[in-house]
Each structure stands twice: as structure tokens, then as C-alpha cells.
Design a protein around this motif. Structure first.
Motif, PDB file in Angstrom:
ATOM      1  N   LEU A  18       0.840  -1.199   0.000  1.00 25.78           N
ATOM      2  CA  LEU A  18       0.000   0.000   0.000  1.00 25.78           C
ATOM      3  C   LEU A  18       0.879   1.254   0.000  1.00 25.78           C
ATOM      4  CD1 LEU A  18      -2.820  -0.774   2.619  1.00 25.78           C
ATOM      5  CD2 LEU A  18      -3.021  -0.806   0.129  1.00 25.78           C
ATOM      6  N   SER A  19       0.495   2.235  -0.787  1.00 24.65           N
ATOM      7  CA  SER A  19       1.232   3.502  -0.815  1.00 24.65           C
ATOM      8  C   SER A  19       0.809   4.379   0.360  1.00 24.65           C
ATOM      9  CB  SER A  19       0.952   4.245  -2.115  1.00 24.65           C
ATOM     10  OG  SER A  19      -0.417   4.668  -2.149  1.00 24.65           O
ATOM     11  N   GLU A  20       1.594   5.399   0.616  1.00 22.83           N
ATOM     12  CA  GLU A  20       1.241   6.361   1.674  1.00 22.83           C
ATOM     13  C   GLU A  20      -0.120   6.997   1.377  1.00 22.83           C
ATOM     14  OE1 GLU A  20       3.049  10.322   3.943  1.00 22.83           O
ATOM     15  OE2 GLU A  20       4.191   9.339   2.356  1.00 22.83           O
ATOM     16  N   GLN A  21      -0.353   7.299   0.100  1.00 26.70           N
ATOM     17  CA  GLN A  21      -1.621   7.917  -0.294  1.00 26.70           C
ATOM     18  C   GLN A  21      -2.798   6.981  -0.024  1.00 26.70           C
ATOM     19  OE1 GLN A  21      -1.804   8.988  -4.438  1.00 26.70           O
ATOM     20  NE2 GLN A  21      -3.800   9.966  -4.268  1.00 26.70           N
ATOM     21  N   GLU A  22      -2.629   5.691  -0.346  1.00 28.75           N
ATOM     22  CA  GLU A  22      -3.717   4.734  -0.121  1.00 28.75           C
ATOM     23  C   GLU A  22      -4.023   4.574   1.364  1.00 28.75           C
ATOM     24  OE1 GLU A  22      -3.714   1.299  -3.446  1.00 28.75           O
ATOM     25  OE2 GLU A  22      -1.772   1.598  -2.484  1.00 28.75           O
ATOM     26  N   ILE A  23      -2.971   4.456   2.179  1.00 27.12           N
ATOM     27  CA  ILE A  23      -3.178   4.306   3.625  1.00 27.12           C
ATOM     28  C   ILE A  23      -3.861   5.542   4.191  1.00 27.12           C
ATOM     29  CG2 ILE A  23      -2.027   4.093   5.861  1.00 27.12           C
ATOM     30  CD1 ILE A  23       0.165   2.460   4.434  1.00 27.12           C
ATOM     31  N   THR A  24      -3.369   6.718   3.804  1.00 27.54           N
ATOM     32  CA  THR A  24      -3.952   7.967   4.311  1.00 27.54           C
ATOM     33  C   THR A  24      -5.408   8.107   3.893  1.00 27.54           C
ATOM     34  OG1 THR A  24      -1.782   9.035   4.260  1.00 27.54           O
ATOM     35  CG2 THR A  24      -3.703  10.487   4.351  1.00 27.54           C
ATOM     36  N   SER A  25      -5.716   7.699   2.682  1.00 27.63           N
ATOM     37  CA  SER A  25      -7.093   7.748   2.191  1.00 27.63           C
ATOM     38  C   SER A  25      -8.014   6.872   3.040  1.00 27.63           C
ATOM     39  CB  SER A  25      -7.129   7.299   0.729  1.00 27.63           C
ATOM     40  OG  SER A  25      -8.461   7.189   0.268  1.00 27.63           O
ATOM     41  N   ILE A  26      -7.546   5.678   3.396  1.00 31.89           N
ATOM     42  CA  ILE A  26      -8.355   4.784   4.240  1.00 31.89           C
ATOM     43  C   ILE A  26      -8.545   5.397   5.625  1.00 31.89           C
ATOM     44  CG2 ILE A  26      -8.377   2.533   5.400  1.00 31.89           C
ATOM     45  CD1 ILE A  26      -6.911   1.421   2.887  1.00 31.89           C
ATOM     46  N   LEU A  27      -7.475   5.958   6.204  1.00 30.24           N
ATOM     47  CA  LEU A  27      -7.576   6.574   7.535  1.00 30.24           C
ATOM     48  C   LEU A  27      -8.538   7.768   7.504  1.00 30.24           C
ATOM     49  CD1 LEU A  27      -3.830   6.554   8.741  1.00 30.24           C
ATOM     50  CD2 LEU A  27      -5.576   4.795   9.059  1.00 30.24           C
ATOM     51  N   ASP A  28      -8.453   8.570   6.454  1.00 30.80           N
ATOM     52  CA  ASP A  28      -9.345   9.731   6.338  1.00 30.80           C
ATOM     53  C   ASP A  28     -10.802   9.297   6.206  1.00 30.80           C
ATOM     54  OD1 ASP A  28      -7.150  11.391   6.468  1.00 30.80           O
ATOM     55  OD2 ASP A  28      -7.074  11.811   4.310  1.00 30.80           O
ATOM     56  N   ARG A  29     -11.022   8.266   5.417  1.00 26.88           N
ATOM     57  CA  ARG A  29     -12.405   7.790   5.238  1.00 26.88           C
ATOM     58  C   ARG A  29     -12.938   7.161   6.521  1.00 26.88           C
ATOM     59  NH1 ARG A  29     -16.615   9.537   2.399  1.00 26.88           N
ATOM     60  NH2 ARG A  29     -18.039   7.847   1.825  1.00 26.88           N
ATOM     61  N   ALA A  30     -12.075   6.500   7.287  1.00 26.57           N
ATOM     62  CA  ALA A  30     -12.483   5.960   8.586  1.00 26.57           C
ATOM     63  C   ALA A  30     -12.908   7.084   9.528  1.00 26.57           C
ATOM     64  CB  ALA A  30     -11.352   5.143   9.197  1.00 26.57           C
ATOM     65  N   ALA A  31     -12.185   8.200   9.477  1.00 22.13           N
ATOM     66  CA  ALA A  31     -12.553   9.355  10.315  1.00 22.13           C
ATOM     67  C   ALA A  31     -13.940   9.864   9.933  1.00 22.13           C
ATOM     68  CB  ALA A  31     -11.505  10.458  10.163  1.00 22.13           C
ATOM     69  N   TYR A  32     -14.232   9.847   8.628  1.00 22.55           N
ATOM     70  CA  TYR A  32     -15.569  10.236   8.155  1.00 22.55           C
ATOM     71  C   TYR A  32     -16.633   9.310   8.743  1.00 22.55           C
ATOM     72  CZ  TYR A  32     -19.538  10.396   4.911  1.00 22.55           C
ATOM     73  OH  TYR A  32     -20.807  10.459   4.365  1.00 22.55           O
ATOM     74  N   TRP A  33     -16.378   7.994   8.686  1.00 24.21           N
ATOM     75  CA  TRP A  33     -17.379   7.046   9.178  1.00 24.21           C
ATOM     76  C   TRP A  33     -17.496   7.080  10.695  1.00 24.21           C
ATOM     77  CZ3 TRP A  33     -21.023   5.817   6.247  1.00 24.21           C
ATOM     78  CH2 TRP A  33     -20.841   5.550   4.891  1.00 24.21           C
ATOM     79  N   GLU A  34     -16.407   7.379  11.384  1.00 23.52           N
ATOM     80  CA  GLU A  34     -16.502   7.455  12.848  1.00 23.52           C
ATOM     81  C   GLU A  34     -17.423   8.600  13.279  1.00 23.52           C
ATOM     82  OE1 GLU A  34     -13.723   7.254  16.839  1.00 23.52           O
ATOM     83  OE2 GLU A  34     -12.898   8.230  15.067  1.00 23.52           O
ATOM     84  N   GLN A  35     -17.428   9.684  12.489  1.00 21.78           N
ATOM     85  CA  GLN A  35     -18.266  10.843  12.822  1.00 21.78           C
ATOM     86  C   GLN A  35     -19.650  10.790  12.165  1.00 21.78           C
ATOM     87  OE1 GLN A  35     -17.254  13.096  15.055  1.00 21.78           O
ATOM     88  NE2 GLN A  35     -15.396  11.879  15.262  1.00 21.78           N
ATOM     89  N   TYR A  36     -19.911   9.748  11.389  1.00 20.13           N
ATOM     90  CA  TYR A  36     -21.168   9.676  10.638  1.00 20.13           C
ATOM     91  C   TYR A  36     -22.356   9.703  11.608  1.00 20.13           C
ATOM     92  CZ  TYR A  36     -24.051   8.449   6.587  1.00 20.13           C
ATOM     93  OH  TYR A  36     -24.965   8.477   5.552  1.00 20.13           O
ATOM     94  N   PRO A  37     -23.330  10.591  11.390  1.00 18.89           N
ATOM     95  CA  PRO A  37     -24.377  10.820  12.391  1.00 18.89           C
ATOM     96  C   PRO A  37     -25.388   9.684  12.542  1.00 18.89           C
ATOM     97  CG  PRO A  37     -24.784  12.129  10.416  1.00 18.89           C
ATOM     98  CD  PRO A  37     -23.445  11.500  10.241  1.00 18.89           C
ATOM     99  N   VAL A  38     -25.481   8.813  11.531  1.00 15.14           N
ATOM    100  CA  VAL A  38     -26.475   7.733  11.574  1.00 15.14           C
ATOM    101  C   VAL A  38     -25.734   6.399  11.725  1.00 15.14           C
ATOM    102  CG1 VAL A  38     -28.369   6.620  10.330  1.00 15.14           C
ATOM    103  CG2 VAL A  38     -27.981   9.075  10.064  1.00 15.14           C
ATOM    104  N   LYS A  39     -26.250   5.549  12.591  1.00 14.22           N
ATOM    105  CA  LYS A  39     -25.541   4.292  12.859  1.00 14.22           C
ATOM    106  C   LYS A  39     -25.564   3.355  11.656  1.00 14.22           C
ATOM    107  CE  LYS A  39     -24.598   1.376  16.790  1.00 14.22           C
ATOM    108  NZ  LYS A  39     -24.913   1.121  18.206  1.00 14.22           N
TER     109      LYS A  39
END
Length: 302
Positions: A18-39
Motif C-alpha cells: 500500500l502507498s502512503e496515499q492509499e493508507i492515508t485515504s483509508i484513515l481519512d475515510r475511517a474518520a468520516y465514518w466514525e463521525q457519521y451521524p447515523v448508525k
């Protein structure tokens, strides 16, 4: 690019490539889902995901299942203990059967090393590695990185020490590759009989005293039964030499954190009272597994 290649790009077999960009993209998207208002979202409504566990698991399987259901996917749970694998069916035939029934992605955990890469060449639906032998466990490493980034705001420049049975640890390997890609320094601390010599060129082995100076002290679960006849005759002896005791934890830097992929052998690799201490991130790590796996499943099916 052929259809097979497109699908193959969606596999997550490990962190090594995995590239740095791919890993960072997954981490960023996880942050989005952690804050997602609906379960529960309908993001993957109508998509079928099979959890194919040829090796027992509790945390990883339930974490994937929660992630899949939060994304609105239809979940199929497969357990080797109650399947035709018990009658001699091969892992390949089992996965191929589920693929032919119309699954859209498969989460797979298995004991053999090297077999997953072969499967990925033959199976056209995306496969996500939930742990293969002592090779890799990429989503564990990604949730570990997510925990570190959330704590420190960055990964680059951190010193992460991984302590314990490195020889048999897929978690150590996936963390090593991903952390190096993101610019962290990785060290190992292991008794001689638990070291993986082939990894020494990527991370040096240091003493327990040196290990306590790291920003992140990551303990590994130790299975002493794998090391009969080696340095330690008992769990108490292992704890005395390589366990994270209360006394040792007091020598860690004020900002440093304790991590562990679990399951935890309390009072063996880590003292009981440290598991939920202020420095510990062990249970938050487990919680971060859900948004990370949401991001990984979404990546596979996007």
C-alpha cells in the motif's frame, strides 16, 4: 485494463504494497465514518459480503460484521467448523462456490501462509485479508495507525516499539510495513527465540529498557506453548523479563501510550491494572476497528 485487473486492485491482501496515499485515504475515510451521524447507512444496500473465517476469531469477525451492517450490506457468515471444509472441501473450492452464488466481496481469515495471494489471482470478487497465518493482518495495522494518528495528530516521526512474539505475529508485520510507509520508526523487542531474523533489516531489536522510551509501546499476545523448551518455563518468567509491568510503565514518557491488538493475556505480557489505565488505548483500538473496516469494505466495493 482488464476486468480482472480492476477487481484485483480492490483486494486488500496486506499493507506491504500500500502507498502512503492509499493508507492515508483509508484513515481519512475511517474518520468520516466514525463521525457519521447515523448508525446504519444504505451506502452498500443490495451488496452481499461473505465473512469467510477458516480460523477462529471473535473481535475481527464481529468488527467486520458490525462494519458491514452499518454500511447497509447483506452479510453472510461462514464458519469452517460447520461447513463442508470439515468434509475435505478445499478453501479455494469454498471461496469459488460463494463467488459463484453472487457475493460482491469476501472477508477471509485462514491459517496457511501464501494461499491468499494465490486465491486473489483466481477469484474475481474483492478479497479482504482478515489475517493469514503469520503473514499479515492489514486491517489490524490500519486501526492501530488510526489510533496513533488520533492520539498524536501524525504518524511521521513517531517511534513505535513492538514487544513480544514477533516471529509468529502477522500484526507485527502489517504494522511494520504500514508504519514505515508513513514515516514512523519501528523497533522490536523480543526474546531471542521469538525474533523474526528476516525482519531485522527493517526494524532493529532493542532492549526492554530502550523500548520504554518509545512514543508507542505495543505489546503482542504471547503464546508460550509455541515456544516449549525456550527461555521461559512459565508465564511468570516471561512477565518478569518482557512483560509491561506497572513499574516499567512508570518509566514510559508522559506522552507515550500503550497498545495491544488483543486478546490480552492479563498479567503475562501486560499487568492487569494497565489494560484500562490512562495510558492505555487498548479498548479504543478495538472500537476503531469498525470505522476502519467500513472504509476498507467501501474501498473494495466502490
Amino acid at each position: 485494463m482488464s476486468g480482472l485487473q480492476v477487481h484485483t486492485d480492490k483486494h486488500l491482501l496486506g499493507t506491504k504494497d500500500l502507498s502512503e496515499q492509499e493508507i492515508t485515504s483509508i484513515l481519512d475515510r475511517a474518520a468520516y465514518w466514525e463521525q457519521y451521524p447515523v448508525k446504519v447507512s444504505n451506502h452498500l444496500q443490495g451488496r452481499f459480503v461473505a465473512n469467510m473465517f477458516f480460523e477462529n476469531s471473535t473481535r475481527t469477525r464481529f468488527s467486520f460484521e458490525v462494519a458491514e451492517k452499518r454500511l447497509g450490506a447483506e452479510v453472510l457468515n461462514f464458519s469452517a467448523a460447520v461447513s463442508s471444509v470439515q468434509k475435505g472441501e478445499s478453501i479455494y473450492d469454498t471461496v469459488r462456490t460463494l463467488e459463484s452464488m453472487g457475493i460482491d466481496a469476501g472477508v477471509i481469515r485462514m491459517k496457511p501462509n501464501g494461499l491468499l495471494a494465490e486465491l486473489a489471482q483466481k477469484i474475481k470478487v474483492p478479497l479482504i485479508n482478515a489475517g493469514d497465518g503469520n503473514n499479515e493482518h492489514p486491517t489490524q495495522a490500519l486501526l492501530d495507525l488510526y489510533t496513533m494518528r488520533k492520539q498524536f495528530g501524525h504518524i511521521r516521526g513517531l517511534h513505535v516499539v513492538i514487544i513480544g512474539d514477533v516471529q509468529h505475529s502477522r500484526v507485527a508485520r502489517s504494522n511494520l510495513w504500514a508504519l514505515r510507509t508513513l514515516g514512523a520508526k519501528v523497533s522490536f523487542c523480543s526474546p531471542p527465540g521469538m525474533q523474526a531474523p528476516e525482519l531485522a533489516e527493517y526494524a532493529s531489536y532493542i532492549s526492554m529498557e530502550e523500548a520504554l522510551k518509545a512514543d508507542v509501546v505495543m505489546m503482542l499476545r504471547v503464546q508460550l506453548e509455541r515456544h516449549e523448551g525456550t527461555l521461559f518455563g512459565s508465564a511468570e518468567e516471561y512477565r518478569a523479563s518482557y512483560g509491561l509491568t506497572v513499574e516499567r510503565a512508570e518509566r514510559m514518557a508522559p506522552h507515550a501510550i500503550i497498545m495491544h491488538p488483543a486478546p490480552v493475556n492479563r498479567d503475562v505480557e501486560i499487568d492487569d491494572e494497565l489494560v484500562e489505565s490512562p495510558k492505555s488505548r487498548i479498548f479504543p483500538q478495538m472500537g476503531h476497528g469498525v470505522p476502519i473496516r467500513m472504509a476498507v469494505i467501501e474501498r473494495a466495493l466502490s
